[in-house]
Write a protein that holds these residues in place. Sequence first.
Motif, PDB file in Angstrom:
ATOM      1  N   LEU A  22       3.656  -4.906  -5.512  1.00 58.64           N
ATOM      2  CA  LEU A  22       2.576  -3.631  -5.381  1.00 58.64           C
ATOM      3  C   LEU A  22       2.473  -3.425  -3.967  1.00 58.64           C
ATOM      4  O   LEU A  22       1.968  -2.273  -3.501  1.00 58.64           O
ATOM      5  N   ILE A  23       2.519  -4.512  -3.198  1.00 50.90           N
ATOM      6  CA  ILE A  23       2.496  -4.180  -1.695  1.00 50.90           C
ATOM      7  C   ILE A  23       3.406  -3.196  -1.359  1.00 50.90           C
ATOM      8  O   ILE A  23       3.077  -2.372  -0.525  1.00 50.90           O
ATOM      9  N   ILE A  24       4.556  -3.373  -1.717  1.00 55.77           N
ATOM     10  CA  ILE A  24       5.636  -2.124  -1.303  1.00 55.77           C
ATOM     11  C   ILE A  24       5.340  -0.840  -1.824  1.00 55.77           C
ATOM     12  O   ILE A  24       5.522   0.020  -0.924  1.00 55.77           O
ATOM     13  N   VAL A  25       4.881  -0.653  -2.841  1.00 56.40           N
ATOM     14  CA  VAL A  25       4.565   0.756  -3.489  1.00 56.40           C
ATOM     15  C   VAL A  25       3.175   1.178  -2.528  1.00 56.40           C
ATOM     16  O   VAL A  25       3.392   2.260  -2.381  1.00 56.40           O
ATOM     17  N   LEU A  26       2.136   0.289  -2.439  1.00 49.76           N
ATOM     18  CA  LEU A  26       1.120   0.595  -1.824  1.00 49.76           C
ATOM     19  C   LEU A  26       1.513   1.198  -0.202  1.00 49.76           C
ATOM     20  O   LEU A  26       0.823   2.192   0.271  1.00 49.76           O
ATOM     21  N   GLY A  27       2.372   0.585   0.405  1.00 47.45           N
ATOM     22  CA  GLY A  27       2.734   0.785   1.800  1.00 47.45           C
ATOM     23  C   GLY A  27       3.305   2.005   1.496  1.00 47.45           C
ATOM     24  O   GLY A  27       3.292   2.851   2.869  1.00 47.45           O
ATOM     25  N   PHE A  33       3.393   9.292   1.685  1.00 53.11           N
ATOM     26  CA  PHE A  33       2.828  10.154   0.826  1.00 53.11           C
ATOM     27  C   PHE A  33       1.367  10.704   1.465  1.00 53.11           C
ATOM     28  O   PHE A  33       1.050  11.867   1.509  1.00 53.11           O
ATOM     29  N   ALA A  34       0.544   9.616   1.705  1.00 53.58           N
ATOM     30  CA  ALA A  34      -0.701  10.078   1.996  1.00 53.58           C
ATOM     31  C   ALA A  34      -0.654  10.669   3.660  1.00 53.58           C
ATOM     32  O   ALA A  34      -1.040  11.646   3.915  1.00 53.58           O
ATOM     33  N   ARG A  35      -0.395   9.510   4.394  1.00 55.63           N
ATOM     34  CA  ARG A  35      -0.322  10.101   5.742  1.00 55.63           C
ATOM     35  C   ARG A  35       0.904  11.051   6.295  1.00 55.63           C
ATOM     36  O   ARG A  35       0.650  11.927   7.149  1.00 55.63           O
ATOM     37  N   GLY A  36       2.142  10.663   5.604  1.00 58.82           N
ATOM     38  CA  GLY A  36       3.322  11.553   6.113  1.00 58.82           C
ATOM     39  C   GLY A  36       3.013  13.014   5.469  1.00 58.82           C
ATOM     40  O   GLY A  36       3.667  13.718   6.195  1.00 58.82           O
ATOM     41  N   SER A  37       2.299  13.247   4.642  1.00 63.85           N
ATOM     42  CA  SER A  37       2.078  14.634   4.089  1.00 63.85           C
ATOM     43  C   SER A  37       0.885  15.211   4.907  1.00 63.85           C
ATOM     44  O   SER A  37       0.892  16.702   4.526  1.00 63.85           O
ATOM     45  N   ALA A  63      -7.645   3.215   1.438  1.00 64.17           N
ATOM     46  CA  ALA A  63      -7.893   2.136   0.487  1.00 64.17           C
ATOM     47  C   ALA A  63      -6.776   1.500  -0.133  1.00 64.17           C
ATOM     48  O   ALA A  63      -6.892   0.310  -0.316  1.00 64.17           O
ATOM     49  N   GLY A  64      -5.510   2.214  -0.215  1.00 65.72           N
ATOM     50  CA  GLY A  64      -4.423   1.519  -0.487  1.00 65.72           C
ATOM     51  C   GLY A  64      -3.974   0.556   0.224  1.00 65.72           C
ATOM     52  O   GLY A  64      -3.440  -0.464  -0.095  1.00 65.72           O
ATOM     53  N   ASP A  65      -4.254   0.970   1.661  1.00 66.40           N
ATOM     54  CA  ASP A  65      -3.739  -0.003   2.723  1.00 66.40           C
ATOM     55  C   ASP A  65      -4.512  -1.445   2.655  1.00 66.40           C
ATOM     56  O   ASP A  65      -4.117  -2.434   2.819  1.00 66.40           O
ATOM     57  N   LEU A  66      -5.812  -0.933   2.336  1.00 64.13           N
ATOM     58  CA  LEU A  66      -6.672  -2.301   2.259  1.00 64.13           C
ATOM     59  C   LEU A  66      -6.397  -3.255   0.893  1.00 64.13           C
ATOM     60  O   LEU A  66      -6.396  -4.368   0.977  1.00 64.13           O
ATOM     61  N   LEU A  67      -5.922  -2.721   0.143  1.00 62.88           N
ATOM     62  CA  LEU A  67      -5.699  -3.154  -1.189  1.00 62.88           C
ATOM     63  C   LEU A  67      -4.517  -3.972  -0.932  1.00 62.88           C
ATOM     64  O   LEU A  67      -4.059  -5.083  -1.535  1.00 62.88           O
ATOM     65  N   MET A  68      -3.625  -3.276  -0.309  1.00 62.67           N
ATOM     66  CA  MET A  68      -2.254  -4.091   0.183  1.00 62.67           C
ATOM     67  C   MET A  68      -2.595  -5.359   1.004  1.00 62.67           C
ATOM     68  O   MET A  68      -1.678  -6.410   0.648  1.00 62.67           O
ATOM     69  N   THR A 111      -8.935   2.765  13.060  1.00 66.46           N
ATOM     70  CA  THR A 111      -8.309   3.806  13.590  1.00 66.46           C
ATOM     71  C   THR A 111      -8.219   4.918  12.612  1.00 66.46           C
ATOM     72  O   THR A 111      -7.841   6.085  13.063  1.00 66.46           O
ATOM     73  N   LEU A 112      -7.913   4.548  11.421  1.00 66.10           N
ATOM     74  CA  LEU A 112      -7.746   5.533  10.348  1.00 66.10           C
ATOM     75  C   LEU A 112      -9.114   6.175   9.845  1.00 66.10           C
ATOM     76  O   LEU A 112      -9.260   7.302   9.340  1.00 66.10           O
ATOM     77  N   ILE A 113     -10.165   5.353  10.028  1.00 68.12           N
ATOM     78  CA  ILE A 113     -11.491   5.850   9.606  1.00 68.12           C
ATOM     79  C   ILE A 113     -12.025   6.911  10.649  1.00 68.12           C
ATOM     80  O   ILE A 113     -12.493   8.016  10.460  1.00 68.12           O
ATOM     81  N   LEU A 114     -11.607   6.775  12.020  1.00 72.00           N
ATOM     82  CA  LEU A 114     -12.098   7.628  12.926  1.00 72.00           C
ATOM     83  C   LEU A 114     -11.922   8.986  12.757  1.00 72.00           C
ATOM     84  O   LEU A 114     -12.769   9.977  13.013  1.00 72.00           O
TER      85      LEU A 114
END
Length: 248
Positions: A22-27, A33-37, A63-68, A111-114
């Motif tokens: 799950l950590i790998i998938v979320l990462g 997908f999210a930031r790369g796009s 959110a996925g990063d924090l769950l990771m 830094t991603l919230i900013l």
Amino acid sequence: MGKSFEQNPQPYIRLGGLLYLLIIVLGLFGEVFARGSLIIPGDVQATAQGIAASRLLWAGGLAGDLLMQLCDLPVIVIFYLLLRPVNAGLNLTATLMNLVQTAVLVANKLTLILPLLLLGGAGYLAAIPPEQLHALAYTAINLHGFGFALGLIFFGAACLLRGYLIYQSGYFPKLIGLLLALAGFCYLLNSFALILAPSLNDSLVPAIFAPILLGELSLALWMTIKGVNMQRWSERRESTGPVQAQIS
């Protein structure tokens, strides 16, 4: 949990493997997908416009990063119990390295919230020209990349140590340990290259992530599907004692 783990580690190891997957998938979701796009390298305005238009996707990656990172904690405990019979001192060092990595990466998510705050159109930002807001948001994104690299220095060191411990354990295939150690070396190489020679880092990415993915995915799948060799586990545990492993 310690005594139960020593008697029958397989359920815990399989849980750890599933969480690792799950950590790998979320990462991959967050970075690719999210930031790369949404992040357009070198194009400040297009990146800002993409984030402003897809705030939910950007926030979903966060959110996925924090769950990771949340999943990291039980995995760290499972690895600590799993590798303690091999060498208690090195195992504790790897555990502490992993905890530092998780703490750094959680703090780095600010830094991603900013960019969400800067590009959210709040009234108190009206005095700042849009071009400056875009530049500040892009700077925050770049800062996240460096913070991520700093955290992965500690994780790379943890992977090197765990790779060695897995190689020496006898209850995991030696190849799994070698692949994880290689992943750790690649993490260290990538992070230090980004800090010391960014142009070299650009030539390493994305090829350097192939051995990283191979090493971590192999370990996660082996934990999930096979677990440990119970005979070798019992022999190792009895030779070192159920609680205190020797430090060599």
